[in-house]
Scaffold this active site. Structure first.
Site, PDB file in Angstrom:
ATOM      1  N   HIS A   1      60.090  42.809  81.885  1.00 10.13           N
ATOM      2  CA  HIS A   1      59.679  42.539  83.263  1.00 10.13           C
ATOM      3  C   HIS A   1      60.866  41.961  84.034  1.00 10.13           C
ATOM      4  O   HIS A   1      61.649  41.179  83.492  1.00 10.13           O
ATOM      5  CB  HIS A   1      58.497  41.565  83.290  1.00 10.13           C
ATOM      6  CG  HIS A   1      57.856  41.496  84.641  1.00 10.13           C
ATOM      7  ND1 HIS A   1      58.396  40.760  85.670  1.00 10.13           N
ATOM      8  CD2 HIS A   1      56.746  42.099  85.139  1.00 10.13           C
ATOM      9  CE1 HIS A   1      57.634  40.924  86.754  1.00 10.13           C
ATOM     10  NE2 HIS A   1      56.630  41.730  86.457  1.00 10.13           N
TER      11      HIS A   1
ATOM     12  N   GLY B   1      55.834  40.830  94.587  1.00  9.62           N
ATOM     13  CA  GLY B   1      55.435  39.568  95.201  1.00  9.62           C
ATOM     14  C   GLY B   1      55.879  39.404  96.645  1.00  9.62           C
ATOM     15  O   GLY B   1      55.797  38.315  97.204  1.00  9.62           O
TER      16      GLY B   1
ATOM     17  N   GLU C   1      61.098  39.693  86.132  1.00 14.09           N
ATOM     18  CA  GLU C   1      61.174  38.226  86.191  1.00 14.09           C
ATOM     19  C   GLU C   1      61.827  37.671  84.928  1.00 14.09           C
ATOM     20  O   GLU C   1      62.534  36.662  84.977  1.00 14.09           O
ATOM     21  CB  GLU C   1      59.770  37.639  86.409  1.00 14.09           C
ATOM     22  CG  GLU C   1      59.330  37.828  87.854  1.00 14.09           C
ATOM     23  CD  GLU C   1      57.836  38.002  88.043  1.00 14.09           C
ATOM     24  OE1 GLU C   1      57.062  37.628  87.146  1.00 14.09           O
ATOM     25  OE2 GLU C   1      57.453  38.519  89.113  1.00 14.09           O
TER      26      GLU C   1
ATOM     27  N   GLU D   1      58.900  49.172  88.609  1.00 14.89           N
ATOM     28  CA  GLU D   1      58.652  48.017  89.459  1.00 14.89           C
ATOM     29  C   GLU D   1      59.923  47.666  90.234  1.00 14.89           C
ATOM     30  O   GLU D   1      60.774  46.921  89.724  1.00 14.89           O
ATOM     31  CB  GLU D   1      58.234  46.806  88.614  1.00 14.89           C
ATOM     32  CG  GLU D   1      56.931  46.989  87.871  1.00 14.89           C
ATOM     33  CD  GLU D   1      56.212  45.654  87.649  1.00 14.89           C
ATOM     34  OE1 GLU D   1      55.033  45.573  88.002  1.00 14.89           O
ATOM     35  OE2 GLU D   1      56.840  44.704  87.148  1.00 14.89           O
TER      36      GLU D   1
ATOM     37  N   SER E   1      53.510  44.699  94.689  1.00 15.07           N
ATOM     38  CA  SER E   1      52.640  44.546  95.864  1.00 15.07           C
ATOM     39  C   SER E   1      51.540  45.601  95.960  1.00 15.07           C
ATOM     40  O   SER E   1      51.182  46.035  97.055  1.00 15.07           O
ATOM     41  CB  SER E   1      53.472  44.510  97.155  1.00 15.07           C
ATOM     42  OG  SER E   1      54.329  43.377  97.148  1.00 15.07           O
TER      43      SER E   1
ATOM     44  N   GLY F   1      50.257  42.450  89.946  1.00 11.86           N
ATOM     45  CA  GLY F   1      50.485  41.019  89.765  1.00 11.86           C
ATOM     46  C   GLY F   1      49.451  40.225  90.541  1.00 11.86           C
ATOM     47  O   GLY F   1      48.292  40.120  90.156  1.00 11.86           O
ATOM     48  N   GLY F   2      49.889  39.683  91.673  1.00 10.78           N
ATOM     49  CA  GLY F   2      49.058  38.799  92.488  1.00 10.78           C
ATOM     50  C   GLY F   2      47.626  39.272  92.698  1.00 10.78           C
ATOM     51  O   GLY F   2      46.678  38.489  92.536  1.00 10.78           O
TER      52      GLY F   2
ATOM     53  N   ASN G   1      48.743  41.823  85.488  1.00 14.94           N
ATOM     54  CA  ASN G   1      49.701  40.865  84.931  1.00 14.94           C
ATOM     55  C   ASN G   1      49.514  39.540  85.673  1.00 14.94           C
ATOM     56  O   ASN G   1      49.921  39.403  86.816  1.00 14.94           O
ATOM     57  CB  ASN G   1      51.122  41.417  85.125  1.00 14.94           C
ATOM     58  CG  ASN G   1      52.191  40.426  84.710  1.00 14.94           C
ATOM     59  OD1 ASN G   1      51.885  39.384  84.088  1.00 14.94           O
ATOM     60  ND2 ASN G   1      53.445  40.722  85.032  1.00 14.94           N
ATOM     61  N   TRP G   2      48.907  38.604  84.989  1.00  8.92           N
ATOM     62  CA  TRP G   2      48.597  37.317  85.637  1.00  8.92           C
ATOM     63  C   TRP G   2      49.839  36.431  85.779  1.00  8.92           C
ATOM     64  O   TRP G   2      49.799  35.418  86.453  1.00  8.92           O
ATOM     65  CB  TRP G   2      47.531  36.564  84.824  1.00  8.92           C
ATOM     66  CG  TRP G   2      46.180  37.195  84.831  1.00  8.92           C
ATOM     67  CD1 TRP G   2      45.832  38.422  85.320  1.00  8.92           C
ATOM     68  CD2 TRP G   2      44.962  36.612  84.316  1.00  8.92           C
ATOM     69  NE1 TRP G   2      44.489  38.639  85.145  1.00  8.92           N
ATOM     70  CE2 TRP G   2      43.930  37.546  84.534  1.00  8.92           C
ATOM     71  CE3 TRP G   2      44.659  35.396  83.691  1.00  8.92           C
ATOM     72  CZ2 TRP G   2      42.610  37.304  84.144  1.00  8.92           C
ATOM     73  CZ3 TRP G   2      43.354  35.158  83.300  1.00  8.92           C
ATOM     74  CH2 TRP G   2      42.334  36.104  83.529  1.00  8.92           C
ATOM     75  N   LYS G   3      50.903  36.787  85.104  1.00 12.47           N
ATOM     76  CA  LYS G   3      52.122  35.962  85.098  1.00 12.47           C
ATOM     77  C   LYS G   3      51.760  34.527  84.674  1.00 12.47           C
ATOM     78  O   LYS G   3      50.864  34.364  83.852  1.00 12.47           O
ATOM     79  CB  LYS G   3      52.818  36.038  86.464  1.00 12.47           C
ATOM     80  CG  LYS G   3      53.029  37.499  86.899  1.00 12.47           C
ATOM     81  CD  LYS G   3      53.888  37.675  88.094  1.00 12.47           C
ATOM     82  CE  LYS G   3      54.045  39.172  88.389  1.00 12.47           C
ATOM     83  NZ  LYS G   3      54.914  39.449  89.525  1.00 12.47           N
TER      84      LYS G   3
HETATM   85  P1  13P Z   1      52.853  41.746  92.528  1.00 15.90           P
HETATM   86  O1  13P Z   1      51.693  42.707  92.415  1.00 15.90           O
HETATM   87  O2  13P Z   1      52.419  40.342  92.714  1.00 15.90           O
HETATM   88  O3  13P Z   1      53.846  42.222  93.537  1.00 15.90           O
HETATM   89  O4  13P Z   1      53.599  41.763  91.112  1.00 15.90           O
HETATM   90  C1  13P Z   1      53.917  42.982  90.514  1.00 15.90           C
HETATM   91  C2  13P Z   1      54.365  42.729  89.122  1.00 15.90           C
HETATM   92  O5  13P Z   1      55.415  42.184  88.889  1.00 15.90           O
HETATM   93  C3  13P Z   1      53.476  43.153  88.033  1.00 15.90           C
HETATM   94  O6  13P Z   1      54.106  43.054  86.798  1.00 15.90           O
END
Ligand code: 13P
Length: 268
Positions: A99, A178, A101, A172, A218, A239-240, A13-15
């Site tokens: 999600h 993050g 966020e 999650e 993470s 994510g990251g 997930n590149w956000k």
């Molecule tokens: P991180 O891997 O950056 O913690 O993000 C997880 C996430 O929200 C994937 O959807």
């Protein structure tokens, strides 16, 4: 619980990251190092603006394309929203819904998550339903209560066969996203096992055994193997670390190896 029959799914997930140029570089580097194997499903979730570009690059590979969000109506006066038909046209096979966020920053509620998931599944797309508790909720001992409420609300009205074929759940924990502080493998397994038991009650055991439950928060090359070794952890929503092709490839590799090792132990 046996997990040999579930194909692990690792998603990036590149956000809100990735201009055209960055997206092309990341995708090309990823494809260079990626060895397709039937033992794993890999999906990328770039921003809407680069879906077409990334989709073109992925076309010849077994990596599939997905959307970070999706609207429930098929078209009309919904400024800023994207429909399932639009996403399918770009080659998307999967959509993320709920999600944290979106729940935290964009007013997403259990009711809108339900509508988005319903539209996703009706359009024939697979849906990744994200659930998870905040740190405060965990500290108050409300983790399961929160997750159960989220599952219940989002999955209302969904048929068992549809869930079995098209649903993916992502656990999650909000405090792990993050922050660099992943859930421990024990914490993840504890919740995943409860989610699977809940799915069995709601959709029947066969569906619950088939539905993949990803862990997100993470995940990185260093902790992927330990998390993936848990029997009810069927992949990762990254994510990251998915923006770094090397790290993401190593998460994919760890998942394949860990699950293969787990399979042979479980089936012997
Ligand atoms: P991180 O891997 O950056 O913690 O993000 C997880 C996430 O929200 C994937 O959807």
């Amino acid at each position: 619980m046996s997990h040999g029959h579930r194909r692990p799914i690792v998603a990036g997930n590149w956000k809100m990251n990735g201009t055209q140029e960055q997206a092309v570089t990341i995708t090309r580097d990823l494809l260079k190092g990626f060895h397709a194997t039937p033992q794993i499903e890999v999906v990328l979730f770039p921003p809407f603006t680069v879906l077409q570009k990334v989709g073109e690059l992925l076309r010849a590979s077994s990596i599939s394309l997905g959307a970070q969000n999706i609207h429930w109506e098929s078209k009309g006066a919904f400024t800023g929203e994207i429909s399932a038909a639009m996403l399918k046209e770009l080659g998307c096979k999967v959509a993320i819904v709920g999600h944290s966020e979106r729940r935290q920053f964009f007013g997403e509620t259990d009711a809108t998550v339900r509508k988005r998931l319903k539209a996703t599944l009706e359009a024939g797309l697979n849906g990744i339903l994200c659930v998870g508790e905040t740190l405060q909720q965990r500290q108050q001992g409300k983790t399961w209560e929160i997750i159960e409420t989220q599952l219940q609300a989002a999955l209302e009205g969904i048929e068992p066969l549809t869930a079995k074929a098209q649903l993916i759940v992502a656990y999650e924990p909000v405090w792990a996203i993050g922050t660099g502080q992943n859930a421990t493998s024990v914490q993840a397994q504890e919740v995943h096992e409860k989610i699977r038991r809940w799915l069995a009650g709601r959709f029947g055991q066969a569906a619950a055994d088939a539905i993949r439950i990803q862990y997100g928060g993470s995940v990185k090359a260093e902790n992927a193997a330990e998390l993936m070794a848990q029997p009810d952890v069927d992949g990762a929503l990254v994510g990251g670390a998915s923006l770094e092709p090397k790290g993401f490839l190593s998460i994919i590799e760890s998942t394949v190896q860990t699950k293969e090792a787990g399979c042979s132990t479980h089936s012997s």
